[in-house]
Design a protein around this motif. Structure first.
Motif, mmCIF file in Angstrom:
data_model
loop_
_atom_site.group_PDB
_atom_site.id
_atom_site.type_symbol
_atom_site.label_atom_id
_atom_site.label_comp_id
_atom_site.label_asym_id
_atom_site.label_seq_id
_atom_site.Cartn_x
_atom_site.Cartn_y
_atom_site.Cartn_z
ATOM 1 N N LEU A 1 -5.321 23.685 67.514
ATOM 2 C CA LEU A 1 -5.180 23.110 66.105
ATOM 3 C C LEU A 1 -4.292 23.658 65.189
ATOM 4 O O LEU A 1 -3.402 23.082 64.491
ATOM 5 N N LEU A 2 -4.359 25.239 64.920
ATOM 6 C CA LEU A 2 -3.627 25.807 64.025
ATOM 7 C C LEU A 2 -1.961 25.672 64.681
ATOM 8 O O LEU A 2 -1.124 25.476 63.900
ATOM 9 N N LYS B 1 -3.261 42.686 62.229
ATOM 10 C CA LYS B 1 -4.616 42.833 62.680
ATOM 11 C C LYS B 1 -4.659 41.531 63.764
ATOM 12 O O LYS B 1 -5.048 40.407 62.866
ATOM 13 N N ARG B 2 -4.852 41.502 64.993
ATOM 14 C CA ARG B 2 -5.098 40.495 65.757
ATOM 15 C C ARG B 2 -6.543 39.957 65.670
ATOM 16 O O ARG B 2 -7.624 40.549 65.389
ATOM 17 N N ILE B 3 -6.538 38.554 65.290
ATOM 18 C CA ILE B 3 -7.860 37.916 65.030
ATOM 19 C C ILE B 3 -8.056 36.892 66.309
ATOM 20 O O ILE B 3 -7.111 36.580 66.800
ATOM 21 N N ASP B 4 -9.336 36.578 66.691
ATOM 22 C CA ASP B 4 -9.633 35.741 67.754
ATOM 23 C C ASP B 4 -9.981 34.580 67.253
ATOM 24 O O ASP B 4 -10.881 34.509 66.360
ATOM 25 N N LEU B 5 -9.463 33.619 67.785
ATOM 26 C CA LEU B 5 -9.867 32.068 67.616
ATOM 27 C C LEU B 5 -10.395 31.432 68.822
ATOM 28 O O LEU B 5 -10.249 31.939 70.156
ATOM 29 N N THR B 6 -11.166 30.438 68.757
ATOM 30 C CA THR B 6 -11.552 29.661 69.889
ATOM 31 C C THR B 6 -10.096 28.866 70.550
ATOM 32 O O THR B 6 -9.409 28.671 69.872
ATOM 33 N N PRO B 7 -10.453 28.605 71.698
ATOM 34 C CA PRO B 7 -9.281 27.842 72.029
ATOM 35 C C PRO B 7 -8.808 26.429 71.492
ATOM 36 O O PRO B 7 -7.624 26.325 71.322
ATOM 37 N N LYS B 8 -9.753 25.942 71.100
ATOM 38 C CA LYS B 8 -9.429 24.647 70.160
ATOM 39 C C LYS B 8 -9.027 25.083 68.944
ATOM 40 O O LYS B 8 -8.066 24.293 68.128
ATOM 41 N N GLU B 9 -9.346 26.227 68.303
ATOM 42 C CA GLU B 9 -8.732 26.581 67.243
ATOM 43 C C GLU B 9 -7.349 27.182 67.167
ATOM 44 O O GLU B 9 -6.377 26.775 66.251
ATOM 45 N N ARG C 1 -5.902 12.302 60.123
ATOM 46 C CA ARG C 1 -6.785 12.685 61.104
ATOM 47 C C ARG C 1 -6.365 11.999 62.501
ATOM 48 O O ARG C 1 -6.686 12.783 63.450
ATOM 49 N N ASP C 2 -6.095 10.892 62.568
ATOM 50 C CA ASP C 2 -5.739 10.234 63.828
ATOM 51 C C ASP C 2 -4.433 10.858 64.705
ATOM 52 O O ASP C 2 -4.717 11.120 65.944
ATOM 53 N N MET C 3 -3.716 11.445 63.705
ATOM 54 C CA MET C 3 -2.507 12.130 64.501
ATOM 55 C C MET C 3 -3.085 13.209 64.989
ATOM 56 O O MET C 3 -2.476 13.613 66.173
ATOM 57 N N ILE C 4 -3.809 13.957 64.265
ATOM 58 C CA ILE C 4 -4.446 15.503 64.534
ATOM 59 C C ILE C 4 -5.360 15.263 65.910
ATOM 60 O O ILE C 4 -5.313 15.994 66.954
ATOM 61 N N LEU C 5 -6.304 14.194 65.890
ATOM 62 C CA LEU C 5 -7.175 13.874 67.083
ATOM 63 C C LEU C 5 -6.065 13.690 68.392
ATOM 64 O O LEU C 5 -6.661 13.994 69.131
ATOM 65 N N ASP C 6 -5.413 12.947 68.174
ATOM 66 C CA ASP C 6 -4.462 12.291 69.332
ATOM 67 C C ASP C 6 -3.682 13.350 70.010
ATOM 68 O O ASP C 6 -3.737 13.534 71.067
ATOM 69 N N ASN C 7 -3.149 14.370 69.010
ATOM 70 C CA ASN C 7 -2.370 15.427 69.665
ATOM 71 C C ASN C 7 -3.251 16.750 70.037
ATOM 72 O O ASN C 7 -2.840 17.453 70.914
ATOM 73 N N ASP D 1 -12.847 17.851 61.055
ATOM 74 C CA ASP D 1 -13.470 18.437 59.908
ATOM 75 C C ASP D 1 -14.085 19.658 60.107
ATOM 76 O O ASP D 1 -13.975 20.733 59.474
ATOM 77 N N THR D 2 -15.269 19.825 61.307
ATOM 78 C CA THR D 2 -15.723 20.891 61.276
ATOM 79 C C THR D 2 -14.974 22.096 62.001
ATOM 80 O O THR D 2 -15.028 23.246 61.456
ATOM 81 N N HIS D 3 -13.838 21.509 62.842
ATOM 82 C CA HIS D 3 -12.899 22.604 63.242
ATOM 83 C C HIS D 3 -12.072 23.251 62.270
ATOM 84 O O HIS D 3 -11.774 24.232 62.249
ATOM 85 N N ILE D 4 -11.656 22.525 61.131
ATOM 86 C CA ILE D 4 -10.772 22.656 60.220
ATOM 87 C C ILE D 4 -11.664 23.601 59.286
ATOM 88 O O ILE D 4 -11.179 24.814 59.112
ATOM 89 N N LYS D 5 -13.028 23.627 58.933
ATOM 90 C CA LYS D 5 -13.658 24.682 58.275
ATOM 91 C C LYS D 5 -13.970 25.575 58.961
ATOM 92 O O LYS D 5 -13.862 26.785 58.478
ATOM 93 N N LEU D 6 -14.053 25.976 60.429
ATOM 94 C CA LEU D 6 -14.317 26.962 61.364
ATOM 95 C C LEU D 6 -12.825 27.773 61.304
ATOM 96 O O LEU D 6 -12.752 28.887 61.234
ATOM 97 N N LEU D 7 -11.781 26.959 61.145
ATOM 98 C CA LEU D 7 -10.491 27.638 61.302
ATOM 99 C C LEU D 7 -10.245 28.390 59.879
ATOM 100 O O LEU D 7 -9.561 29.622 60.056
ATOM 101 N N ARG D 8 -10.597 27.844 58.863
ATOM 102 C CA ARG D 8 -10.285 28.403 57.384
ATOM 103 C C ARG D 8 -11.186 29.611 57.694
ATOM 104 O O ARG D 8 -10.724 30.528 56.972
ATOM 105 N N LYS D 9 -12.361 29.564 58.101
ATOM 106 C CA LYS D 9 -13.000 30.876 58.059
ATOM 107 C C LYS D 9 -12.601 31.898 58.842
ATOM 108 O O LYS D 9 -12.540 33.050 58.358
ATOM 109 N N SER D 10 -12.088 31.572 59.851
ATOM 110 C CA SER D 10 -11.300 32.429 60.921
ATOM 111 C C SER D 10 -10.341 33.158 60.215
ATOM 112 O O SER D 10 -9.738 34.275 60.251
#
Length: 230
Positions: free
Chosen positions: A167-168, A156-164, A181-187, A201-210
């Motif tokens: 990140l994924l 089942k296809r799920i919708d994520l935000t562009p940044k999610e 954290r620096d590696m992820i923020l830089d890339n 951290d906020t985006h990780i929380k949102l991605l986990r929820k999605s």
């Protein structure tokens, strides 16, 4: 030069943003409420929207939600409120950055530049396949189509935000690797990201929820960062 829509019911705020933005070479269009912002976005193509939350007729959250139905324009949200809920809700509907009032106009322009650069560097997905073989990986119930920019859970296809999505995809491409954290923020956000680690951290929380039941693939490494563990 970027075409920027500034939506805020305070003329003084619009004027100061306009002053600094024009100095940076940008073209500014103004709206004093959410309804006007939506109508302007229907009639014009903007490179960015700077949107206040508390406005008459229609609030900024509702306006962004309507704009995002037909446009992938990047959005920076302004607010005098500092509650974490507002930030999380903003990121959930697809904003790119959140700036608290009162703010430094110079800092806001740095954030504008950073977001515009990230969007310019992000490849846009095409609706035409042209027979191209899709780059797809599967981990249990989780399936990721890098080429089509799709994510499925249990087919089942799920919708994520562009940044999610960004990140994924970055974490999956670097699966089983400890990512600071620096590696992820830089890339994912870019070396010129003008924010702090709480955004990640906020985006990780949102991605986990999605991701729901597949969120266990995102492992927190205390004091270090995160890892996609497959």
């Amino acid at each position: 030069m970027a075409k920027i829509l500034v939506a805020d019911d305070e003329a003084g705020i619009r004027n100061i943003i306009k002053k600094y933005a024009i100095f940076e070479g940008h073209e500014i269009t103004e709206a004093d409420n959410g309804i006007s912002a939506i109508e302007l976005c229907k009639k014009n193509e903007f490179d960015m929207v700077i949107m206040d939350i508390m406005m008459p007729e229609l609030d900024g959250f509702s306006a962004v939600r309507e704009i995002k139905k037909t446009s992938d324009v990047p959005v920076i949200m302004l607010s005098a409120r500092t509650e974490e809920y507002d930030k999380i809700h903003g990121f959930e509907i697809g904003i790119d950055d959140y700036v608290e009032k009162p703010f430094s106009p110079k800092e806001l322009m740095l954030r504008v530049t950073a977001v515009l650069r990230r969007y310019a560097a992000t490849p846009k997905s095409s609706s035409v396949d042209n027979g191209q073989l899709h780059d797809i990986v599967t981990y249990g119930k989780l399936k990721i189509d890098f080429t089509g920019r799709f994510v499925y859970i249990d087919e089942k296809r799920i919708d994520l935000t562009p940044k999610e999505y960004d990140l994924l995809f970055y974490m999956v491409r670097n699966k089983n690797i400890a990512l600071t954290r620096d590696m992820i923020l830089d890339n994912v956000w870019g070396y010129d990201f003008y924010g702090d680690e709480r955004t990640l951290d906020t985006h990780i929380k949102l991605l986990r929820k999605s991701l729901g039941e597949c969120s266990s693939y995102l492992v927190t490494l205390r004091g270090v960062g995160y890892r996609f563990e497959a």
